[in-house]
Write a protein that holds these residues in place. Structure first.
Motif, PDB file in Angstrom:
ATOM      1  N   ALA A  37       0.862  -1.191   0.000  1.00 28.57           N
ATOM      2  CA  ALA A  37       0.000   0.000   0.000  1.00 28.57           C
ATOM      3  C   ALA A  37       0.890   1.230   0.000  1.00 28.57           C
ATOM      4  CB  ALA A  37      -0.916   0.011   1.218  1.00 28.57           C
ATOM      5  N   ARG A  38       0.314   2.322  -0.405  1.00 30.61           N
ATOM      6  CA  ARG A  38       1.084   3.573  -0.352  1.00 30.61           C
ATOM      7  C   ARG A  38       1.297   3.985   1.098  1.00 30.61           C
ATOM      8  NH1 ARG A  38      -0.408   8.530  -4.237  1.00 30.61           N
ATOM      9  NH2 ARG A  38       1.739   8.611  -4.973  1.00 30.61           N
ATOM     10  N   VAL A  39       0.256   3.848   1.924  1.00 33.24           N
ATOM     11  CA  VAL A  39       0.325   4.245   3.330  1.00 33.24           C
ATOM     12  C   VAL A  39      -0.293   3.148   4.187  1.00 33.24           C
ATOM     13  CG1 VAL A  39      -0.309   5.968   5.081  1.00 33.24           C
ATOM     14  CG2 VAL A  39       0.063   6.686   2.699  1.00 33.24           C
ATOM     15  N   VAL A  40       0.356   2.836   5.291  1.00 33.11           N
ATOM     16  CA  VAL A  40      -0.234   2.005   6.334  1.00 33.11           C
ATOM     17  C   VAL A  40      -0.327   2.844   7.604  1.00 33.11           C
ATOM     18  CG1 VAL A  40       0.065   0.012   7.848  1.00 33.11           C
ATOM     19  CG2 VAL A  40       0.557  -0.191   5.404  1.00 33.11           C
ATOM     20  N   VAL A  41      -1.538   2.974   8.125  1.00 26.31           N
ATOM     21  CA  VAL A  41      -1.778   3.664   9.388  1.00 26.31           C
ATOM     22  C   VAL A  41      -1.960   2.605  10.466  1.00 26.31           C
ATOM     23  CG1 VAL A  41      -3.275   5.254  10.654  1.00 26.31           C
ATOM     24  CG2 VAL A  41      -2.894   5.592   8.191  1.00 26.31           C
ATOM     25  N   VAL A  42      -1.174   2.689  11.519  1.00 22.84           N
ATOM     26  CA  VAL A  42      -1.247   1.721  12.615  1.00 22.84           C
ATOM     27  C   VAL A  42      -2.053   2.339  13.746  1.00 22.84           C
ATOM     28  CG1 VAL A  42       0.070   0.330  14.246  1.00 22.84           C
ATOM     29  CG2 VAL A  42       0.994   0.779  11.962  1.00 22.84           C
ATOM     30  N   GLY A  43      -3.251   1.852  13.958  1.00 23.59           N
ATOM     31  CA  GLY A  43      -4.078   2.335  15.056  1.00 23.59           C
ATOM     32  C   GLY A  43      -5.407   2.882  14.573  1.00 23.59           C
ATOM     33  N   GLY A  44      -6.503   2.418  15.182  1.00 25.64           N
ATOM     34  CA  GLY A  44      -7.845   2.756  14.717  1.00 25.64           C
ATOM     35  C   GLY A  44      -8.636   3.628  15.676  1.00 25.64           C
ATOM     36  N   GLY A  45      -7.964   4.572  16.349  1.00 30.69           N
ATOM     37  CA  GLY A  45      -8.689   5.562  17.128  1.00 30.69           C
ATOM     38  C   GLY A  45      -9.079   6.741  16.248  1.00 30.69           C
TER      39      GLY A  45
END
Length: 807
Positions: A5-13
């Motif tokens: 993926a272009r971006v991976v965001v870690v954390g779903g708050g």
């Protein structure tokens, strides 16, 4: 799960989801978010959901205002229901300085464009009939802020992100992150690995643990915060309009209506502590609360009952006791991490519900476009260095929590977490009465207090005034000495050092040994990233100086721009060199007896550097340059020899009336010379032409980073223009972010100000509409709600021909 993926965001708050949504809105749809549990299952779900506008920072206010404008529209935008309560707010003031703060923030409200007013105690009852007004001097009333259910906005933004093409993987714990040889990041999860160009640490209470996998220092503490909700009250059931959210420094709490009951959330001014003994929570910690500590917060609840007696009439329905992340300065971390490119922080929010939307918007702009439309420096994680240890972070975060509703005056700082970085002169200067400020961990003298009383902090001129005047006039009339060892310092060496620097800086790089230039790093869009003084020590050896607060920021800027095949080394030598600034008409008379090097103009011109022996110390770098606009030198001394050279200069200068001076006097002196400040006049949302700094761009160079964009910007013309003004003098000076009016409408804002003691005038910089930049143009500046006359004057009011610098 996809593999790239272009971006991976870690954390779903709310922070991570808010970023994901706005990345997709900006056109990056190949983005994913990975959450170990369910969305909001960390600290987001149990947050109280306050969304205030009132804030002393213009950029943070813009973050807040965006959120309060977005959240009521999310249901229409995404189809996901959102329970928004636009009930407004009241910020109470109980001291004269708090009233001054309200007045300053009133000016910010005008610039940010939200509806607010300052009202007196007698007017409060019409908006909040149940609030007791004892001790209140004024209140700041906001109209369009309120509160929202945290899960609603998070899930709505998640829905919106999915609709735009983003993907969210729940119940999938990230277990490690590694940098790959190709510069990408590999994210290891329970369900496999995913490689990405950009990785974002938005891991909430775990963000320091996640950061440790890649060697990143993440200064957050998980603070225990509690709030209480009562059973419904008939008075509130019968009330037609919801009560505004109240923020009260007396009880140090927020007080509001919640489902026809009362919600009280105190920030206790003592006994606050971190969760889990400062350790991270276990990985299966999800949607849990901590055991309540109701007895510990009773003193503040009792004060809240005095302020809002309704609270004492109802039984308690709920006690929410959970962890919230907190940074040492109370401001979230959002921006690039120090080190390899494309690792981003987006975490540490203690008011994250309000900030989630705006924080996501502006970081998404930065990631996608290379800059945001606001100045992101105050959010940049690199404002903290490795000196921000775990112990420091915990201690100062607790102190910041204790002071959530305390009114910090200009220059006032937390007394804890100090003396982390000191020059060898620290105790010597302290003995002389130095009043220190902390800047990037360093202790730096603001002014010298002979009375022993210390600074009486205030929004107006205070007990430092006469002492600072004496310091400034000593530099103008005799000679002054200042310890500026806090400079960030770098050495660039190697066969390609010159071509490397020439390629990345907008100005000419010195072509002769001993040459000095002021140069700027621009981004690809042509906007200002950094201001750096470059000294050429040899053809393959350059010495670079920048602001103390820019140490990690600038080493990144330099390192990220170096090509793999360039034979260049970049070394941070900040701690190796102390710096003494010697300036004033008698500076040469003071320095010459201590060195065999000739200091006359024929042998040592302005804007040149030489190696010298001073007071028997060899290998000192003398730079004939300073930030105060007088004859003088910066002596760059090996740190261990700094005390010896300092004492020699003090002894030699005694016959010439030498005097120590600090940053307050330096600000007065630089304002008289119309020198711009990095971080105030020079920021990443401004270009060089708007900053009236076009003379520092060499468009004749074959190329430099941002050249093509600079040519376009010059042709387009400025959106706004920096001007230099004198302001009608009263009991205070412009601090920055005051509205500037012309013809009854806002046409700009100030960036900084100060009183010029040598010229007897209050001075300010401001950005205004380009059509209003003629010398003599008059404005009104709103200072503490009062309009003060100001007019543009030529640069600079002190020694415009630089005769004194070249004397």
């Amino acid at each position: 799960m996809k593999s790239h993926a272009r971006v991976v965001v870690v954390g779903g708050g709310v922070m991570g989801v808010g970023l994901l949504y706005h990345l997709a809105l900006e056109g990056w749809t190949d983005v994913v978010l990975i959450e170990k549990g369910e969305l909001t299952s960390g600290s987001t779900w149990h947050a109280a959901g306050q969304c205030p506008h009132f804030n002393g920072s213009l950029n943070m206010t813009k973050v807040h205002v965006y959120g309060t404008e977005l959240y009521p529209k999310l249901e229409k935008l995404t189809g996901q229901a959102v329970s928004w309560h636009g009930c407004g707010g009241l910020r109470l003031a109980t001291t004269d300085e708090e009233v001054n703060w309200l007045k300053y923030v009133y000016g910010i409200s005008k610039l940010a464009g939200y509806e607010g007013e300052i009202i007196g105690p007698s007017e409060i009852k019409q908006y909040h009939p149940y609030l007791e007004t004892f001790g209140i001097k004024a209140a700041f009333r906001t109209v369009t802020d309120g509160h929202v259910a945290p899960a609603d906005i998070t899930n709505a933004m998640a829905t919106g992100a999915r609709q735009l093409g983003a993907e969210i993987y729940r119940r999938n714990r990230v277990m490690d992150i590694k940098l790959l040889p190709n510069g990408e990041w590999r994210v290891f999860t329970e369900q496999g690995t995913i490689d990405c160009e950009h990785v974002v640490n938005s891991a909430g209470s775990y963000c320091d643990v996640v950061g440790s996998w890649t060697g990143h220092n993440v200064p957050i503490a998980n603070m225990l915060h509690q709030y209480i909700i009562t059973e419904p009250l008939q008075e509130l059931i019968d009330l037609k309009q919801e009560l505004p959210v109240v923020r009260d420094p007396y009880s140090h709490a927020y007080l509001r209506e919640e489902t026809n009951g009362v919600l009280i959330g105190p920030y206790e001014t003592a006994t606050a502590h971190t969760c889990w003994d400062g350790k991270p929570p276990r990985w299966d910690y999800e949607s849990e609360l901590e055991p309540n500590e109701l007895e510990r917060i009773m003193p503040w609840l009792e004060k809240a009952t005095e302020r809002l007696p309704l609270f004492g009439k109802a039984g308690i329905k709920s006690i929410i006791s959970g962890a919230i992340t907190h940074t040492p300065d109370g401001v979230y971390l959002s921006g690039p991490a120090h080190g390899p490119k494309n690792y981003w922080m987006h975490c540490g929010a203690s008011i994250g519900i309000c900030q989630g939307g705006g924080a996501g918007k502006y970081l998404a702009q930065w990631m996608v476009h290379g800059q945001a439309e606001i100045n992101m420096r105050e959010f940049d994680p690199r404002r903290f260095g490795n000196w921000a240890t775990k112990d420091y972070t915990a201690e100062v975060s607790v102190a910041d929590y204790h002071h959530m509703y305390y009114c910090y005056k200009p220059a006032e700082q937390h007394p804890v977490g100090r003396e982390l970085r000191v020059s060898p002169l620290y105790q010597r200067l302290r003995n002389e009465g130095a009043q220190f400020q902390q800047i990037f961990g360093w202790e730096r003298a603001r002014w010298f207090d002979k009375s022993g009383k210390g600074e009486a902090y205030s929004f107006k001129r205070s007990n430092w005034w006469d002492a600072v005047k004496a310091e400034a006039l000593a530099v103008r009339e005799r000679v002054g000495l200042m310890d500026l060892s806090t400079f960030a310092k770098f050495e660039v060496k190697g066969p390609d050092a010159f071509t490397f620097l020439d390629r990345i800086f907008a100005n000419k790089v010195p072509a002769k040994d001993g040459g000095i230039v002021l140069a700027h790093l621009l981004n690809e869009n042509g906007f200002i990233e950094s201001e750096i003084t470059i000294t050429r020590l040899a053809a393959d050896h350059f010495y670079l100086l920048s602001a103390a607060a820019a140490q990690d920021y600038d080493i990144d800027q330099l390192s990220w721009r170096r090509k793999a095949d360039e034979k260049v080394t970049i070394t941070d030598v900040t701690d190796d060199w102390g710096v003494l600034v010697l300036a004033g008409p008698r500076a040469r008379d003071t320095l010459q007896p201590l060195t065999s090097s000739s200091l006359d103009n024929a042998n040592f011109r302005w804007l040149t550097a030489q190696g010298a022996e001073v007071a028997g110390v060899k290998n000192i770098r003398l730079l004939r340059v300073n930030y105060v606009g007088e004859l003088g030198w910066e002596a760059h001394v090996p740190m261990k020899h700094l005390p010896h050279v300092f004492e020699a200069l003090m002894k030699s200068g005694a016959a010439h009336g030498i005097q120590l001076f600090g940053t307050y006097a330096m600000n007065s002196l630089r304002m008289e010379k119309a020198y711009r400040g990095w971080g105030s006049e020079l920021t990443a949302e401004i270009d060089m032409f708007e900053a009236s700094m076009g003379r520092f761009i060499n468009l004749d160079k074959q190329d430099f980073t941002g050249k093509a964009a600079s040519l376009r910007l010059k042709q387009r013309g400025p959106r706004m223009q920096l001007v230099y003004m004198e302001v009608d003098n009263t009991d205070s000076d412009c601090m920055g972010n005051e509205p500037v009016y012309h013809g009854g409408k806002i046409v700009g804002l100030t960036t900084s100000g100060g009183f010029g003691h040598a010229v007897g005038k209050s001075l300010a910089f401001a950005y205004v509409e380009p059509s209003l930049t003629a010398t003599g143009t008059e404005f009104d500046i709103m200072v503490f709600t009062q309009l003060r006359k100001a007019r543009i004057i030529p640069e600079s009011i002190w020694d415009p021909a630089n005769a004194r610098l070249k004397a």
